[in-house]
Design an enzyme around this catalytic site. Sequence first.
Site, PDB file in Angstrom:
ATOM      1  N   GLY A  46     -79.747   4.887  51.873  1.00 29.87           N
ATOM      2  CA  GLY A  46     -80.899   4.041  51.588  1.00 29.87           C
ATOM      3  C   GLY A  46     -80.615   3.173  50.383  1.00 29.87           C
ATOM      4  O   GLY A  46     -79.785   3.522  49.536  1.00 29.87           O
ATOM      5  N   GLU A 134     -86.933   5.440  47.909  1.00 29.18           N
ATOM      6  CA  GLU A 134     -86.734   3.987  47.771  1.00 29.18           C
ATOM      7  C   GLU A 134     -88.021   3.293  47.314  1.00 29.18           C
ATOM      8  O   GLU A 134     -87.963   2.331  46.544  1.00 29.18           O
ATOM      9  CB  GLU A 134     -86.243   3.366  49.084  1.00 29.18           C
ATOM     10  N   HIS A 137     -88.173   3.473  43.728  1.00 26.78           N
ATOM     11  CA  HIS A 137     -87.344   2.425  43.098  1.00 26.78           C
ATOM     12  C   HIS A 137     -88.151   1.132  42.953  1.00 26.78           C
ATOM     13  O   HIS A 137     -88.087   0.465  41.927  1.00 26.78           O
ATOM     14  CB  HIS A 137     -86.106   2.112  43.936  1.00 26.78           C
TER      15      HIS A 137
HETATM   16 NI    NI Z   1     -81.856   5.764  44.687  1.00 29.97          NI
END
Ligand code: NI
Length: 178
Positions: A46, A134, A137
């Site tokens: 990912g 993700e 993030h």
């Molecule tokens: Ni990561």
Amino acid sequence: MTRLTILEYPDPRLRTVAKPVQVVDAALRRLIDDMLETMYDAPGVGLAATQVDVHLRLLVADVSEDKNEPLVFINPELIEQQEIEVSQEGCLSVPGVYEDVTRAQRVRVRAMDRFGKVFERDLTGLLAVCVQHEIDHLDGKLFVDYLSDLKRTRIRKKLEKERRQKREAPASSRAPSI
Ligand code: NI
């Protein structure tokens, strides 16, 4: 396609909160293809746009064994989270570090595909964990934030030491680039 540079912890740019994608066009699809190539090359399962210093809400993933099931999530939203469990995670921005993190093992996500079409999808296991990681993030959050301060400091020092050693190593001791 271009391989992009992946930012590494504790780079402050990883703390940027990404903005929603407004236009899904050819330029965005080029970025998506570059992110997929970067993820496969790393190799990882990912990658969030934040990690390549593009602060748009966009992530790519592929958890298939043969690496032939690329998935794209634009402006992803978690609309259901179930079965909270501990599993081990790593991150391309925190190389070589694997730690236990507690997350939902079943999620329902709503997002747009590479052509801007909205879809909803149920995800389980590694893919569910990956998409949550993700999306973190995109919110400027890293999996090491779930660990104790002591552990996080140790990880930061270890990565800084490794980077220093890589910089100081004479060219002859490096692996040949072919
Ligand atoms: Ni990561």
